[in-house]
Design a protein around this motif. Structure first.
Motif, mmCIF file in Angstrom:
data_model
loop_
_atom_site.group_PDB
_atom_site.id
_atom_site.type_symbol
_atom_site.label_atom_id
_atom_site.label_comp_id
_atom_site.label_asym_id
_atom_site.label_seq_id
_atom_site.Cartn_x
_atom_site.Cartn_y
_atom_site.Cartn_z
ATOM 1 N N PRO A 59 0.845 -1.208 0.000
ATOM 2 C CA PRO A 59 0.000 0.000 0.000
ATOM 3 C C PRO A 59 0.874 1.251 0.000
ATOM 4 O O PRO A 59 1.835 1.334 0.762
ATOM 5 C CB PRO A 59 -0.789 -0.122 1.300
ATOM 6 C CG PRO A 59 -0.728 -1.571 1.665
ATOM 7 C CD PRO A 59 0.588 -2.062 1.162
ATOM 8 N N GLU A 60 0.541 2.224 -0.851
ATOM 9 C CA GLU A 60 1.372 3.423 -0.979
ATOM 10 C C GLU A 60 1.465 4.236 0.302
ATOM 11 O O GLU A 60 2.486 4.841 0.561
ATOM 12 C CB GLU A 60 0.882 4.313 -2.130
ATOM 13 C CG GLU A 60 1.449 3.917 -3.457
ATOM 14 C CD GLU A 60 1.263 4.972 -4.536
ATOM 15 O OE1 GLU A 60 0.514 5.945 -4.352
ATOM 16 O OE2 GLU A 60 1.879 4.808 -5.596
ATOM 17 N N HIS B 250 -0.219 1.395 4.769
ATOM 18 C CA HIS B 250 -1.233 0.417 5.160
ATOM 19 C C HIS B 250 -2.554 0.743 4.464
ATOM 20 O O HIS B 250 -2.708 1.820 3.902
ATOM 21 C CB HIS B 250 -1.412 0.371 6.681
ATOM 22 C CG HIS B 250 -1.756 1.690 7.301
ATOM 23 N ND1 HIS B 250 -0.804 2.578 7.752
ATOM 24 C CD2 HIS B 250 -2.948 2.295 7.518
ATOM 25 C CE1 HIS B 250 -1.399 3.657 8.222
ATOM 26 N NE2 HIS B 250 -2.698 3.521 8.092
ATOM 27 N N LEU B 251 -3.475 -0.194 4.491
ATOM 28 C CA LEU B 251 -4.797 0.010 3.891
ATOM 29 C C LEU B 251 -5.718 0.662 4.905
ATOM 30 O O LEU B 251 -5.715 0.289 6.081
ATOM 31 C CB LEU B 251 -5.386 -1.332 3.436
ATOM 32 C CG LEU B 251 -4.624 -2.058 2.328
ATOM 33 C CD1 LEU B 251 -5.207 -3.456 2.107
ATOM 34 C CD2 LEU B 251 -4.660 -1.265 1.043
ATOM 35 N N ASN C 258 -7.505 3.382 -1.873
ATOM 36 C CA ASN C 258 -6.135 3.013 -1.528
ATOM 37 C C ASN C 258 -5.424 2.555 -2.796
ATOM 38 O O ASN C 258 -5.978 1.778 -3.572
ATOM 39 C CB ASN C 258 -6.126 1.852 -0.530
ATOM 40 C CG ASN C 258 -6.592 2.257 0.849
ATOM 41 O OD1 ASN C 258 -5.807 2.393 1.754
ATOM 42 N ND2 ASN C 258 -7.901 2.434 1.022
ATOM 43 N N THR C 259 -4.201 3.016 -2.987
ATOM 44 C CA THR C 259 -3.386 2.577 -4.113
ATOM 45 C C THR C 259 -2.348 1.597 -3.600
ATOM 46 O O THR C 259 -1.665 1.872 -2.620
ATOM 47 C CB THR C 259 -2.688 3.769 -4.794
ATOM 48 O OG1 THR C 259 -3.686 4.679 -5.250
ATOM 49 C CG2 THR C 259 -1.832 3.325 -5.968
ATOM 50 N N CYS C 260 -2.255 0.445 -4.271
ATOM 51 C CA CYS C 260 -1.294 -0.584 -3.883
ATOM 52 C C CYS C 260 -0.346 -0.854 -5.032
ATOM 53 O O CYS C 260 -0.768 -1.004 -6.182
ATOM 54 C CB CYS C 260 -2.007 -1.891 -3.538
ATOM 55 S SG CYS C 260 -3.070 -1.807 -2.100
ATOM 56 N N LYS D 143 0.425 -1.498 -10.373
ATOM 57 C CA LYS D 143 -0.342 -0.941 -9.267
ATOM 58 C C LYS D 143 -1.823 -0.969 -9.595
ATOM 59 O O LYS D 143 -2.217 -1.086 -10.749
ATOM 60 C CB LYS D 143 0.125 0.458 -8.887
ATOM 61 C CG LYS D 143 -0.210 1.575 -9.837
ATOM 62 C CD LYS D 143 0.306 2.891 -9.247
ATOM 63 C CE LYS D 143 -0.101 4.087 -10.058
ATOM 64 N NZ LYS D 143 0.300 5.342 -9.449
ATOM 65 N N SER E 255 -5.869 0.437 -7.640
ATOM 66 C CA SER E 255 -6.551 1.172 -6.571
ATOM 67 C C SER E 255 -7.899 0.537 -6.321
ATOM 68 O O SER E 255 -8.549 0.051 -7.243
ATOM 69 C CB SER E 255 -6.744 2.642 -6.963
ATOM 70 O OG SER E 255 -5.506 3.281 -7.113
ATOM 71 N N LEU F 293 -3.907 -9.587 1.086
ATOM 72 C CA LEU F 293 -3.515 -8.194 1.275
ATOM 73 C C LEU F 293 -3.351 -7.918 2.761
ATOM 74 O O LEU F 293 -3.915 -8.628 3.597
ATOM 75 C CB LEU F 293 -4.570 -7.258 0.676
ATOM 76 C CG LEU F 293 -4.334 -6.841 -0.778
ATOM 77 C CD1 LEU F 293 -4.324 -8.029 -1.707
ATOM 78 C CD2 LEU F 293 -5.332 -5.824 -1.216
ATOM 79 N N ALA G 91 -4.466 7.389 3.592
ATOM 80 C CA ALA G 91 -3.993 6.690 2.388
ATOM 81 C C ALA G 91 -3.296 7.714 1.506
ATOM 82 O O ALA G 91 -3.681 8.884 1.466
ATOM 83 C CB ALA G 91 -5.158 6.048 1.655
ATOM 84 N N SER H 101 -1.429 8.437 -2.444
ATOM 85 C CA SER H 101 -1.124 8.009 -3.806
ATOM 86 C C SER H 101 -0.288 9.101 -4.452
ATOM 87 O O SER H 101 -0.371 10.271 -4.079
ATOM 88 C CB SER H 101 -2.393 7.736 -4.611
ATOM 89 O OG SER H 101 -3.137 8.912 -4.791
#
Length: 193
Positions: free
Chosen positions: A44-45, A48-49, A55-57, A97, A99, A119, A128, A130
């Motif tokens: 997660p950017e 954490h989520l 959320n962008t991962c 990536k 989201s 996740l 969060a 990004s």
């Protein structure tokens, strides 16, 4: 090995083939399913989520040799096996990536080449983050977002976003305002290391 080195009595040279990677090359040379032992990371950017917000991962996939793996059909699934996103991709370096908006009462995983990777745990409170690059200017746009559970603690509090590189850091101070759960700011390319 250069011609001037030939005149020396010592032979401390060695030959090693190298492969130069062209980031413009989108060619997929490794077929999906060709390696069984994959190192799959979901990052997660914001660290954490956070529930209820976008959320962008980042995804990083390496094979057993430590080389990036391209995939074209990574899926995001919930705990019931429902597919939420089905077209996540990684480039030839194994980076990609996606989201999504997670719920705190659910669990999520990604499916890569029949491997299921859970996740990280979803937090009720937090921020969060990004970031995106403007490829014309090189500037970075950073977006911070929080949920209603966190607003009371964050309103009018100063937050510092730090950019680190090689032991140096640069800080950007921001704060959430009442009724505004997002902050967007730009970092000019000239201020990056």
């Amino acid at each position: 090995h250069t011609p001037s080195m030939n005149a020396l009595n010592e032979d401390e040279s060695f030959v090693l083939p190298i492969h130069i990677i062209n980031p413009e090359d989108n060619e997929t040379t490794i077929a999906e399913g060709s390696h069984k032992a994959l190192d799959i990371q979901v990052l997660p950017e914001g660290g954490h989520l956070v529930s209820g917000i976008s959320n962008t991962c980042g995804i990083k996939i390496l094979n057993a040799d430590g080389k990036g793996m391209p995939f074209r059909s990574i899926q995001l699934k919930d705990q019931n096996g429902n597919t939420l996103i089905s077209n996540v991709k990684t480039n030839h370096l194994g980076m990609g990536k996606f989201s999504f908006i997670p719920s705190s009462n659910k669990k999520y995983s990604i499916v890569v080449d029949q491997q299921i990777v859970p996740l990280p745990h979803i937090k009720e409170k937090g921020i969060a983050m990004s970031s995106n690059t403007n490829f014309n200017t090189g500037d970075i746009q950073v977006q911070l977002e929080t949920n209603n559970n966190s607003m009371a603690q964050l309103v009018d509090s100063e937050l510092t976003v730090l950019i680190h590189k090689d032991g140096q850091s640069k800080g950007y101070t921001v704060s959430f305002e009442e009724n505004f759960s997002q902050i967007t700011f730009n970092i000019p390319n000239k201020q990056l290391y």
